[in-house]
Design an enzyme around this catalytic site. Sequence first.
Site, PDB file in Angstrom:
ATOM      1  N   GLU A 210       0.945  -1.087   0.122  1.00  0.00           N
ATOM      2  CA  GLU A 210      -0.062   0.134  -0.009  1.00  0.00           C
ATOM      3  C   GLU A 210       0.921   0.977  -0.149  1.00  0.00           C
ATOM      4  O   GLU A 210       1.389   1.585   0.972  1.00  0.00           O
ATOM      5  CB  GLU A 210      -0.891   0.009   1.201  1.00  0.00           C
ATOM      6  CG  GLU A 210      -1.849  -1.165   1.083  1.00  0.00           C
ATOM      7  CD  GLU A 210      -2.691  -1.201   0.031  1.00  0.00           C
ATOM      8  OE1 GLU A 210      -3.056   0.014  -0.273  1.00  0.00           O
ATOM      9  OE2 GLU A 210      -3.453  -2.234  -0.428  1.00  0.00           O
ATOM     10  N   CYS A 244      -2.154   9.371   2.640  1.00  0.00           N
ATOM     11  CA  CYS A 244      -1.618   8.944   1.396  1.00  0.00           C
ATOM     12  C   CYS A 244      -2.833   9.295   0.132  1.00  0.00           C
ATOM     13  O   CYS A 244      -2.250   9.395  -0.805  1.00  0.00           O
ATOM     14  CB  CYS A 244      -1.452   7.360   1.460  1.00  0.00           C
ATOM     15  SG  CYS A 244      -2.718   6.420   2.027  1.00  0.00           S
TER      16      CYS A 244
END
Length: 456
Positions: A210, A244
């Site tokens: 990720e 993010c």
Amino acid sequence: MQHIQLEALQASAARRHTHSYEWRRQQLLRLKETLLRHEAAIYTALYSDLKKNREEAWITEIGFVISEINYALKHLKRWMQPRRVGTNLLNFPSRSYLQPEPLGVVLIIGPWNYPLQLVLAPLVGALAAGNCAVLKPSEYAAATAAVLEQIVKDAFDPAEVALVQGDGAVVIPQMMEAFRFDHVFYTGSTAVGTLVYGLAAKKLVPVTLELGGKSPCIIEPDAALEVAARRIAVTKFSNAGQMCVAPDYLLVHQQVLEPFLAHLKKSIQDFYAADGVRNYHFGKVINEQQFGRLLQYLEEGEIWAGGNYDAATLHLAPTLLGKVRPNARVMQDEIFGPVLPILTWNTKEEALRIIEQNKNPLALYVFTENSETANWWMHNVAFGGGCINNCSWHLTNHRLPFGGRGNSGIGAYHGAFSFNTFSHLKGIMKTPTWFDPALKYPPFKGKLNLFKKVLR
């Protein structure tokens, strides 16, 4: 010591008691109960590491994990059931199904920006799938890592779930070189993710990565500008921009730049007050290294709002950066802070060329009132996941996979996708013995035409 701990985890996985529904359910219930029991300590730790207020800490950290646990508990029995699939004519009258099976011992490596959520949310999936786990929290969020260590000690048998502290650059290679994990789940930068991927490849260990990337946010001429401004501001500057899936830069149509900019400035003022660097609702940058990097970006454009900072407390105000060159460093790096570059465009092709400089963003956001326009963007940009007329909130929907592609990641999780990530789906076919036609056996001469009809 770590080697002994890892061997104990491997022995636990080999006993297969973690495969039972009751074991999985009890692990999730214990995690939930222990998490809530340490709620006050978590608030203190997150404030120390990132100056997160309690409300933000609940929504983005504690409550997020609780929601994942509740969803897993609700659906766990169904997820564990064999999944019937069809069988081809060649194998008639067989029946086929997929059987989820735990992987074994998994390694979960967390980052510092959401230091609780991004360790425990993957753990929920790992436990639901019946795995033992090793957790490595970020050393850069040391206060939260210490609370996590206590939570793990209080909630779990150390031979089933363990937590390892220390310098990730040292500890992670040591573990991965000494021990073969059955899966590695990493959240963090693309650069470090590449190193983790390389370590895993040496032992053919599957990975979920990720990662980040530059997530664009597009403002079309017909966008609801005031709503867009509010939804962008609240997500971009949450956690001081250290998210993010925060919009990394804006692509605003030239026709609406001025009115949109006015709404965006007002939203920042409304949300964070004039002295935004010290407001209750605004956090701090994690450390001096990141703070210094962010300050360098301020020199790469014209400051349209914010720009003030306090180096002693690592506070940088929500900052809008205009007149940015597409090839500036701030447009090459993932910003990961409260700096928002604003670029303009007149044609979609022009905007696409800017997006293509950093392919496969983790997220894409489009604000428009026209469904055809929105769908055009959804189909013409390759990205992990995203929103139409919203930012970042897609990651809170358990029914959507969360993950990137290309440079922004490998694999996905959340909800059932977490269970699948940490499971192996065995493909099984059961064939009765009462039907055993001779055509399946040699000699095969003269059966070609029949085979062509059956195998298609």
